[in-house]
Design a protein around this motif. Sequence first.
Motif, PDB file in Angstrom:
ATOM      1  N   UNK A  58       0.914  -1.243   0.070  1.00 31.64           N
ATOM      2  CA  UNK A  58       0.098   0.016  -0.096  1.00 31.64           C
ATOM      3  C   UNK A  58       0.741   1.247   0.048  1.00 31.64           C
ATOM      4  N   UNK A  59       1.784   1.204   0.816  1.00 30.74           N
ATOM      5  CA  UNK A  59       2.951   2.386   0.899  1.00 30.74           C
ATOM      6  C   UNK A  59       3.530   2.642  -0.460  1.00 30.74           C
ATOM      7  N   UNK A  60       3.952   1.242  -1.105  1.00 29.32           N
ATOM      8  CA  UNK A  60       4.832   1.462  -2.377  1.00 29.32           C
ATOM      9  C   UNK A  60       3.720   1.965  -3.564  1.00 29.32           C
ATOM     10  N   UNK A  61       2.634   1.623  -3.467  1.00 26.05           N
ATOM     11  CA  UNK A  61       1.537   2.022  -4.437  1.00 26.05           C
ATOM     12  C   UNK A  61       1.364   3.504  -4.422  1.00 26.05           C
ATOM     13  N   UNK A  62       1.312   4.124  -3.253  1.00 25.17           N
ATOM     14  CA  UNK A  62       1.334   5.632  -2.913  1.00 25.17           C
ATOM     15  C   UNK A  62       2.300   6.223  -3.408  1.00 25.17           C
ATOM     16  N   UNK A  63       3.674   5.579  -3.091  1.00 23.12           N
ATOM     17  CA  UNK A  63       5.082   6.085  -3.457  1.00 23.12           C
ATOM     18  C   UNK A  63       5.046   6.082  -4.853  1.00 23.12           C
ATOM     19  N   UNK A  64       4.752   4.928  -5.702  1.00 19.74           N
ATOM     20  CA  UNK A  64       4.817   5.092  -6.897  1.00 19.74           C
ATOM     21  C   UNK A  64       4.024   6.020  -7.886  1.00 19.74           C
TER      22      UNK A  64
END
Length: 192
Positions: free
Chosen positions: A23-29
Amino acid sequence: CAFMCIPLINGIYGSEGVFDLTAYLTFFNVLIWTHGLMTMKGERDFSSLVKAYLTVSYAVVVGLICYLTNVRLPKVPATALQYIADMNTPIAMVIAGATAAQTNVLKALQTPYLLRFTVQAHNTPVAGFFAMWILDPPPIVLMTVTIAAACPAATMCTMFAVNLDKDPKTASEIFTVTTILSAVTLRYNYLC
């Protein structure tokens, strides 16, 4: 941040932590491919922002639908895509290493803007921890987000700078210094 935080989270929390990390990486990307890319290109108009968000949103929605419906690609394209995915981190590391090798770390540490950026980057995990703590998430989610925020600046900035003919030297300095300092601070926090 994925190049360092996925192995860290996997080592500490296993697959459950890596799942929460997505979830964090999706938002980050999404932020990297919208705000980050627009900033590097120097675009500031609203239509570019909408176009960037729509482009990234399609990819996120398709990925989410495939995940939720358990859609699997046939073996041949899935294997080909896995080979490409497996090359992402090594290629990023080659690009980062090639540019970092040209960085004078001691001189970079004396640069005021880099010191200011590094201090701000190291305050991000603390601010993120307290912002998440107020929401009272499960401890694994709280620590996964905090660790991810403590990881160094990704090589994406360096790759954008090289690709868009910007200033890869500055991007490389940021990557090198934040990687070294993150390794030190993450190790210090682990020992405490």
